[in-house]
Design a protein around this motif. Structure first.
Motif, mmCIF file in Angstrom:
data_model
loop_
_atom_site.group_PDB
_atom_site.id
_atom_site.type_symbol
_atom_site.label_atom_id
_atom_site.label_comp_id
_atom_site.label_asym_id
_atom_site.label_seq_id
_atom_site.Cartn_x
_atom_site.Cartn_y
_atom_site.Cartn_z
ATOM 1 N N CYS A 147 0.932 -1.360 -0.049
ATOM 2 C CA CYS A 147 -0.040 -0.073 -0.084
ATOM 3 C C CYS A 147 0.805 1.319 -0.060
ATOM 4 C CB CYS A 147 -0.830 0.053 1.242
ATOM 5 S SG CYS A 147 -1.829 1.530 1.612
ATOM 6 N N TYR A 164 0.411 4.105 1.368
ATOM 7 C CA TYR A 164 0.128 5.052 2.653
ATOM 8 C C TYR A 164 0.896 4.677 3.940
ATOM 9 C CZ TYR A 164 -3.689 6.559 -0.591
ATOM 10 O OH TYR A 164 -4.323 6.931 -1.544
ATOM 11 N N GLN A 189 2.228 -0.715 5.923
ATOM 12 C CA GLN A 189 2.660 -1.267 4.406
ATOM 13 C C GLN A 189 2.108 -2.425 3.945
ATOM 14 O OE1 GLN A 189 4.941 0.275 1.927
ATOM 15 N NE2 GLN A 189 3.547 1.749 3.095
ATOM 16 N N CYS A 190 0.883 -2.773 4.274
ATOM 17 C CA CYS A 190 0.053 -3.801 3.930
ATOM 18 C C CYS A 190 0.441 -4.290 2.635
ATOM 19 C CB CYS A 190 -1.587 -3.544 4.037
ATOM 20 S SG CYS A 190 -1.808 -2.950 5.755
ATOM 21 N N LEU A 230 -6.850 -5.034 4.435
ATOM 22 C CA LEU A 230 -6.458 -3.664 3.907
ATOM 23 C C LEU A 230 -7.760 -2.583 4.385
ATOM 24 C CD1 LEU A 230 -5.934 -4.521 0.100
ATOM 25 C CD2 LEU A 230 -4.225 -3.913 1.895
ATOM 26 N N LYS A 246 -8.548 2.905 2.367
ATOM 27 C CA LYS A 246 -7.307 3.665 1.623
ATOM 28 C C LYS A 246 -6.656 2.818 0.929
ATOM 29 C CE LYS A 246 -5.494 5.614 5.276
ATOM 30 N NZ LYS A 246 -6.447 5.526 6.361
ATOM 31 N N GLY A 247 -6.145 1.586 1.568
ATOM 32 C CA GLY A 247 -5.605 0.383 0.625
ATOM 33 C C GLY A 247 -6.381 -0.009 -0.700
ATOM 34 N N THR A 269 -6.977 4.470 11.935
ATOM 35 C CA THR A 269 -5.523 4.962 11.299
ATOM 36 C C THR A 269 -4.755 3.566 10.521
ATOM 37 O OG1 THR A 269 -4.311 4.782 13.214
ATOM 38 C CG2 THR A 269 -5.227 6.891 12.502
ATOM 39 N N PRO A 324 -6.553 0.089 10.472
ATOM 40 C CA PRO A 324 -7.522 -1.154 10.625
ATOM 41 C C PRO A 324 -7.212 -2.510 10.780
ATOM 42 C CG PRO A 324 -8.600 0.578 9.375
ATOM 43 C CD PRO A 324 -7.197 1.043 9.361
ATOM 44 N N PRO A 325 -6.102 -2.944 9.633
ATOM 45 C CA PRO A 325 -5.984 -4.314 9.704
ATOM 46 C C PRO A 325 -5.083 -4.729 10.775
ATOM 47 C CG PRO A 325 -5.384 -3.282 7.287
ATOM 48 C CD PRO A 325 -5.735 -2.031 8.695
HETATM 49 FE FE1 SF4 Z 1 -2.708 1.090 3.502
HETATM 50 FE FE2 SF4 Z 1 -4.616 0.926 5.376
HETATM 51 FE FE3 SF4 Z 1 -2.845 -0.970 5.494
HETATM 52 FE FE4 SF4 Z 1 -1.995 1.606 6.105
HETATM 53 S S1 SF4 Z 1 -3.584 0.224 7.150
HETATM 54 S S2 SF4 Z 1 -0.779 0.465 4.859
HETATM 55 S S3 SF4 Z 1 -3.275 2.980 4.726
HETATM 56 S S4 SF4 Z 1 -4.243 -0.709 3.726
#
Ligand code: SF4
Length: 700
Positions: free
Chosen positions: A11, A13, A17-18, A44, A47-48, A179, A181-182
C-alpha cells in the motif's frame, strides 16, 4: 514494462505497509488481497483498497512546470529545461550565499533508496548541511526516546503478530481502529485469548471504545499519567527487581521522581480519576506480559521525548522489555517513517542510523561514497527550524522539497507559507500539484508507488519490497532519476551513476554496514523470498532480527536506561482568551495532507471537508448545532469547519483532522513549539476558542 498479472506490492500509505496485489488490466488497475503477506494477512483498509485510483489519475502531473518570475504563471517545460534551471538556480544561490543556503526537505513516504540518495545528494551533490524531512513532524520524539533508553530506535522491536499474545496492551495516543484497521486483527485475537487493552486518549475513539479501560486524559498530560502508574507500580510491589538490577541503569533516580506523582496529584493533572488509575495498576500487575505502545498522541508535544521516556520507564520497571509478547514500541506513522529516518535524510544523520558528528561514521560513509570525510558537511537544523528561517539572512534561500506538502502539514502553516514565498527559489517534486508545489518556481512530476521499484521499512522494522507494476505516465520521471540528473548537472554525476533502484539499495547496504540499522545482508531477492527481512541483518547468512533486546540493549554497556522525567505544562495552556484545548489527528478516510486521498472519489465523498469535533455540552454554551460552521481561533489565526457534535470528546477539548487545505487547514493554528531534543512540534495541543460563523470554506 507493464505486468499482465497480479504483482505483489504494498500500500502507498501508512507504516503498516500492508501487502496487496496490484492487478493491471486493459480497463485499469485494481487491488487484490495478498493473504500470504504476514503483517496484514490480506487485510486492507479503505485507503488501501482504493489506492489504484491514483494510478493514471487525471490530476497527475505529466510534464515539468516552470515559473519565469515570482507571481508569474507556471508553464510546461521540457525535462532538460526544468532540470537545468534547477541546477543553475541552486548553483547560483550557493555562489551568492554559501553552500548551506540551499536546503533539502524530504518525506517519510519516500522509499529507502530515495531517502538514502536524497541524503547523499544534499551532502555530496550540494555540500549543504541543511537537510531534514517531515518525519521530524511525525516520529522524532519516539525515536529520540528509544535511542536514549535502548540505544537503538526501531518503532516496534517485535513483529505486530506479538500483539495477539500480550496479556495486556497499553495504547497511548493511538487510534489504530481508524488509522491502521488491519492491525485490529491482532487486538481482536488478543481479546479472544482473554487479553486486556488500556487506551489512553482524550477522545473516546473506536479504539478506545474497544478497550477494557479507557483513560480519557487531559491533552498534554500523558507524562504525568505514566509517572503516576510508575508510582503505583512501586507502591503495589509490581517492580521486577531482578530485571531492573540485571538489565537497566538509573532506576532509583526515576523512582524518586515518580514518587511525587501520587494518585490524587495525578488525577488533578490528568483528569483521570484515582479509581481508574488504581484499576490500570491492577491490570498491569495481573498481566504476565505487558506491551506499551505509543503513537503521535503522546509524542507530538513539546515534551514528547520525555513523555515517551516516562512510558519506557514504566515498561522497564515492570520488567516487560526484552521478553516474549511484551515490551515498548512506537507505532510509526508514515509509510516509510522507519526507513526514512535511518538512511540519511535527517539533519544529524548518515546512513545506517549513524551520527554525522561521529568521525568513524563519517569515514565509513565517505569511503563508500568515494569522497573525503572532511568534505561532508556537519549536522544541519531540524525541519521546522529550516522552514521557519527560509528566505531570511542566515536561513536557506533555495529549497528542494521531495514528497512533502508542508503548506498543509507543517505547524503554523500560514507562517511557513510566507517563508516559502520569501525564498529565492523553490523546487518541488511530487505526483500532484500539491498546495506546496503550487508555490514552486519549478515543479517536477514524479513517479509513484506502483510505478517504480523500491524498499520500505514498515512499523515492525521489516524491510519490504515494492516492485514496479505499471509504467509511469509519459513525461513522468522517478525521484531517483531526478536526483541523479541534477547531480550530473552539478558536476557530481560520477558519484551518482546508478542504473536502477536496486543499485542504489546495494550501495545503501554497504553504507549501512556496521551501523545500528544494518541492512548489509538484505537483498531484493531475500526480501521477495522471505516476505521481508527485519533489520539489523549484517550479512547474507544472518536471519534478520524480528525481536530485539532479548539479551542486550543497543547502549554502550548493553543496559537499558531509566530517565527521570517531570511533567510540565504544554507550551500553550487554556487561558481567559483561549479557554479550550485543540488537538489534531487523522480520519479513517484520509492520509496526511490529503494530496493523494482527497483525489480518491470514494474517500473524498466519505469525508469531504474539515470538521471540528465538539462535545454537546460545550456546543450548547455557544449555541452551536451539529453541522453549523464554527470558527476556531488560536493565537496564530483562525480556521473554519463544520461542527460535529459528539460525546466522544472531552467537553474542554476540540478535535480537528489535518487533511485539508484552505480555511479548514488546522495547521494554520497549531503551535510550532518544539521539543528541545527531538524538535517535534506540538501538534497535539494548543489553546483555542470557538465562535459560530456564517460561512464555510466552500461558501455554504
Ligand atoms: Fe494502507 Fe490502510 Fe494498510 Fe495503512 S492500514 S498500509 S493505509 S491498507
Amino acid at each position: 514494462m507493464v505486468a499482465s498479472s497480479a504483482t505483489p506490492t504494498h500500500c502507498p500509505y501508512c507504516s503498516m505497509q500492508c501487502g496487496m496485489k496490484l492487478v493491471v488490466g486493459a480497463g485499469g488497475s485494481s487491488v487484490e488481497r495478498w493473504p500470504e503477506f504476514p503483517t496484514n494477512k490480506g487485510g486492507l483498509c479503505q485507503k488501501g483498497w482504493t489506492a489504484a485510483e491514483l494510478l493514471g489519475h487525471h490530476d497527475r502531473l505529466t510534464e515539468p512546470l516552470v515559473r519565469e518570475w515570482r507571481g508569474g504563471e507556471l508553464r510546461p517545460a521540457t525535462w532538460d529545461e526544468a532540470l537545468t534551471r534547477v541546477a543553475d538556480e541552486l548553483r547560483d544561490c550557493q555562489g551568492r550565499h554559501g553552500r548551506a543556503a540551499v536546503g533539502v526537505f524530504g518525506g517519510g513516504g519516500l522509499t529507502n533508496e530515495k531517502a538514502y540518495l536524497l541524503g547523499k545528494f544534499a551532502r555530496v551533490g550540494l555540500g549543504t548541511s541543511n537537510i531534514d524531512y517531515n518525519g521530524r513532524f511525525c516520529m522524532s520524539s519516539a525515536a529520540t526516546a528509544a535511542n536514549r533508553a535502548f540505544g537503538v530506535d526501531r518503532g516496534l522491536p517485535f513483529p505486530a503478530e506479538d500483539i495477539a499474545s500480550a496479556e495486556l496492551v497499553v495504547l497511548v495516543g493511538s487510534n489504530v481502529a481508524e488509522t491502521m484497521p488491519p492491525v485490529m486483527q491482532y487486538f481482536e485475537e488478543q481479546r479472544a485469548r482473554g487479553g486486556r487493552l488500556i487506551v489512553i486518549d482524550p477522545r473516546a475513539t473506536p479504539t478506545a471504545r474497544a478497550a477494557s479501560l479507557h483513560l480519557q486524559v487531559t491533552p498534554g498530560t500523558d507524562l504525568a499519567l505514566a509517572n503516576g502508574l510508575f508510582n503505583l507500580a512501586v507502591k503495589e510491589g509490581l517492580v521486577d527487581d531482578n530485571f531492573v538490577a540485571a538489565r537497566t541503569t538509573g532506576f532509583d533516580a526515576a523512582r524518586r521522581v515518580a514518587a511525587s506523582y501520587w494518585p490524587d496529584r495525578v488525577e488533578r493533572i490528568t483528569g483521570v480519576p484515582v479509581e481508574q488509575l488504581t484499576v490500570a495498576a491492577s491490570l498491569l500487575g495481573e498481566a504476565a506480559s505487558v506491551m506499551i505502545l505509543t503513537a503521535r498522541g503522546a509524542e507530538q508535544h513539546s515534551k514528547g521525548t520525555d513523555t515517551v521516556l516516562a512510558f519506557i520507564n514504566l515498561a522497564l520497571a515492570l520488567g516487560q522489555v526484552g521478553k516474549p509478547h511484551s515490551g515498548y514500541g512506537a507505532l510509526t506513522g508514515q509509510g516509510n517513517g522507519q526507513g526514512g529516518r535511518e538512511h540519511g535524510q535527517k539533519a544529524d544523520q548518515l546512513p545506517g542510523y549513524r551520527r554525522l558528528d561521529d568521525p568513524a561514521a563519517r569515514r565509513h560513509v565517505a569511503g563508500v561514497w568515494g569522497v573525503d570525510p572532511d568534505s561532508l558537511p556537519g549536522p544541519g537544523i531540524s525541519a521546522y527550524e529550516m522552514l521557519e528561517a527560509a528566505g531570511t539572512d542566515g536561513g536557506v534561500r533555495a529549497l528542494l522539497i521531495m514528497g512533502s506538502n508542508v503548506v498543509v502539514s507543517a505547524p503554523n502553516a500560514g507562517h511557513i507559507q510566507e517563508r516559502l514565498d520569501a525564498l529565492d527559489f523553490l523546487v518541488v517534486a511530487d505526483l500532484f500539484l500539491s498546495e506546496t508545489a503550487e508555490r514552486a518556481d519549478v515543479v517536477l512530476p514524479a513517479a509513484q508507488w506502483a510505478e517504480e521499484d523500491g524498499t520500505m521499512t514498515n512499523f515492525e522494522g521489516r524491510v519490504i519490497l515494492r516492485r514496479a507494476a505499471v509504467d509511469p505516465p509519459a513525461g513522468v520521471c522517478t525521484d531517483l532519476h531526478i536526483l541523479t540528473a541534477l547531480a550530473a548537472r552539478l558536476g557530481r554525476g560520477d558519484l551518482f551513476a546508478f542504473a536502477d533502484a536496486q543499485s542504489v539499495f546495494d550501495e545503501l547496504r554497504r553504507a549501512s554496514s556496521g551501523g545500528i540499522a544494518d541492512y548489509n545482508g538484505i537483498t531484493y531477492e531475500r526480501i521477495a523470498a522471505e516476505n521481508g527481512v527485519f533489520w539489523p541483518c549484517p550479512d547474507a547468512a544472518h536471519p534478520g532480527t524480528p525481536r530485539m533486546f532479548l539479551d542486550t540493549f543497543g547502549t554502550a554497556d548493553g543496559q537499558a536506561r531509566f530517565y527521570p522525567v517531570h511533567h510540565k505544562a504544554s507550551a500553550e495552556e487554556p487561558s481567559d482568551d483561549y479557554p479550550l484545548y485543540l488537538t489534531t489527528g487523522r480520519t479513517a478516510e484520509h492520509y496526511q495532507s490529503g494530496t493523494q486521498t482527497r483525489r480518491v472519489a470514494s474517500l473524498a465523498a466519505a469525508e469531504p471537508a474539515a470538521f471540528v469535533e465538539i462535545h454537546p455540552d460545550l456546543a450548547a454554551v455557544f449555541a452551536v448545532a451539529d453541522g453549523d460552521v464554527v470558527q476556531v481561533d488560536t493565537a496564530r489565526g483562525s480556521v473554519l469547519a463544520r461542527a460535529r457534535l459528539t460525546k466522544a470528546i472531552r467537553s474542554d477539548t476540540l478535535f480537528m483532522a489535518f487533511h485539508w487545505p484552505g480555511k479548514g487547514r488546522v495547521n494554520l493554528v497549531t503551535n510550532p513549539a518544539l521539543d528541545p531534543v527531538s524538535k517535534m512540534p506540538e501538534f497535539k495541543v494548543c489553546a483555542a476558542r470557538i465562535a459560530k460563523a456564517t460561512k464555510c470554506d466552500d461558501g455554504s
